[in-house]
Design an enzyme around this catalytic site. Structure first.
Site, mmCIF file in Angstrom:
data_model
loop_
_atom_site.group_PDB
_atom_site.id
_atom_site.type_symbol
_atom_site.label_atom_id
_atom_site.label_comp_id
_atom_site.label_asym_id
_atom_site.label_seq_id
_atom_site.Cartn_x
_atom_site.Cartn_y
_atom_site.Cartn_z
ATOM 1 N N ALA A 76 0.817 -1.172 0.090
ATOM 2 C CA ALA A 76 0.166 -0.165 0.023
ATOM 3 C C ALA A 76 0.675 1.224 -0.118
ATOM 4 O O ALA A 76 0.469 2.057 -0.733
ATOM 5 C CB ALA A 76 -0.812 0.077 1.278
ATOM 6 N N TYR A 77 1.972 1.268 0.685
ATOM 7 C CA TYR A 77 2.893 2.313 0.632
ATOM 8 C C TYR A 77 3.485 2.343 -0.557
ATOM 9 O O TYR A 77 3.563 3.871 -1.029
ATOM 10 C CB TYR A 77 3.864 2.128 1.830
ATOM 11 C CG TYR A 77 4.889 3.406 2.024
ATOM 12 C CD1 TYR A 77 4.284 4.451 3.049
ATOM 13 C CD2 TYR A 77 6.060 3.368 1.480
ATOM 14 C CE1 TYR A 77 5.523 5.331 2.890
ATOM 15 C CE2 TYR A 77 7.025 4.389 1.658
ATOM 16 C CZ TYR A 77 6.705 5.802 2.286
ATOM 17 O OH TYR A 77 7.418 6.593 2.664
ATOM 18 N N ASN A 78 4.043 1.479 -1.260
ATOM 19 C CA ASN A 78 4.658 1.357 -2.520
ATOM 20 C C ASN A 78 3.690 2.080 -3.469
ATOM 21 O O ASN A 78 3.844 2.976 -4.353
ATOM 22 C CB ASN A 78 5.200 0.432 -2.798
ATOM 23 C CG ASN A 78 5.932 -0.360 -2.162
ATOM 24 O OD1 ASN A 78 6.712 0.334 -1.317
ATOM 25 N ND2 ASN A 78 6.593 -1.535 -2.167
ATOM 26 N N SER B 72 1.130 4.117 -2.961
ATOM 27 C CA SER B 72 0.728 5.499 -2.695
ATOM 28 C C SER B 72 1.973 6.405 -3.117
ATOM 29 O O SER B 72 1.846 7.488 -3.953
ATOM 30 C CB SER B 72 0.727 5.760 -1.211
ATOM 31 O OG SER B 72 1.758 5.699 -0.446
ATOM 32 N N LYS B 73 3.086 5.941 -3.051
ATOM 33 C CA LYS B 73 4.258 6.674 -3.424
ATOM 34 C C LYS B 73 4.462 6.486 -5.203
ATOM 35 O O LYS B 73 5.128 7.506 -5.777
ATOM 36 C CB LYS B 73 5.666 6.395 -2.813
ATOM 37 C CG LYS B 73 5.656 6.732 -1.256
ATOM 38 C CD LYS B 73 5.444 8.268 -0.955
ATOM 39 C CE LYS B 73 5.468 8.549 0.438
ATOM 40 N NZ LYS B 73 5.233 9.853 0.858
#
Length: 279
Positions: free
Chosen positions: A158-160, A162-163
């Site tokens: 999820a972080y990947n 988003s970024k």
């Protein structure tokens, strides 16, 4: 020479400005005699950040505004508060972010991560940019991305995502600004390395040798923005730019060479990547 947007009495708005890189940026802007608006969740942390930045300042004003960047209403209120107080916004740093962890088949945290890390950047840019363009003077929009949004290592999808979205959006934003008549605002993708902040500290209470401080990272960012870089790819004490470049090139070659996705972490390619990274 510093970018013209960093001139004394100009106005910088930093989301996620009460800690980590955001707080270091707020202090640096204040030391340049800029007026600083710190946007973050309310409470003692925001109050303490405003006091700390005021003490560091060079004469400009410091204003704290309680802001949840997942709320378009809060971001519009942030803009209006800054304009009413100072009359303009010259630097917008969309920096707020979270990293609570995520899994592919676990929906927990996905909505929060995307709303803050990605849509906070998108909405912040959409709300602030039109007025910054209308000001007809040099301005900056600095969006905080991540190397994880480029090489997308396994472990926190999820972080990947988003970024990765921040990277794609900021590229499109800069293209739009570049092709807008009489526009003096530019966008920049800030890609920190390993920085010792509350987001990355975990259980650690002292800075690891491999990490940069937020202050050093912000100084690098300001230097490269002033030099005109769009991709502000920051090294750290463990990873020089040359290794970052090899990792990024390897990831791009997964597509070109039709390798398995994330082949850098695939056991069949580990030796090949190790040799490639040394070149």
């Amino acid at each position: 020479m510093a970018h013209l947007a960093f001139a004394p009495s100009n106005v910088a708005v930093i989301t996620g400005g009460a800690s980590g890189i955001g707080l270091a940026a707020a202090k640096r802007f204040a030391s340049m005699r800029m007026n600083v608006v710190i946007a973050d969740l309310g409470g003692e942390k925001l109050d303490a950040a405003c006091i700390s930045v005021s003490q560091r300042g060079g004469g400009g004003s410091v204003l704290g505004v309680e802001t949840d960047v997942s709320s378009a209403e809060d971001l519009r209120r942030l803009q209006q508060t800054a304009l009413q107080k100072f009359g303009s916004v010259d630097v917008l740093m969309n920096n707020a972010g979270v990293q609570p962890g995520s899994g592919i088949f676990d929906s927990l945290n996905w909505a929060q991560i995307l709303e803050i890390n990605l849509f906070g950047v998108i909405r912040g840019s959409q709300i602030f940019a039109p007025e910054m363009i209308r000001q007809q003077r040099p301005g900056l929009i600095i969006n905080t991305g991540s190397k994880q949004g480029i090489t997308t290592p396994p472990g926190d999808p999820a972080y990947n995502v988003s970024k990765s979205g921040v990277k794609t959006f900021t590229e499109a934003l800069q293209h739009e600004l570049r092709n807008t008549k009489n526009c003096q605002v530019t966008a920049h993708l800030f890609i920190p390395g390993f920085v010792f902040t509350p987001l990355t500290a975990g259980d650690r209470t002292t800075k690891p040798a491999g990490a940069w401080t937020p202050e050093k990272t912000v100084d690098f960012m300001l230097e490269r923005v002033s030099a005109g870089d769009f991709y502000i790819l920051s090294p750290d004490n463990d990873v020089p730019r040359s290794l970052d470049e090899r990792r990024i090139l390897w990831a791009a070659n997964d597509i070109i060479k039709n390798r398995p996705p994330l082949s850098r972490w695939h056991p069949d390619y580990q030796d090949e990547f190790a040799d490639f990274a040394k070149e």
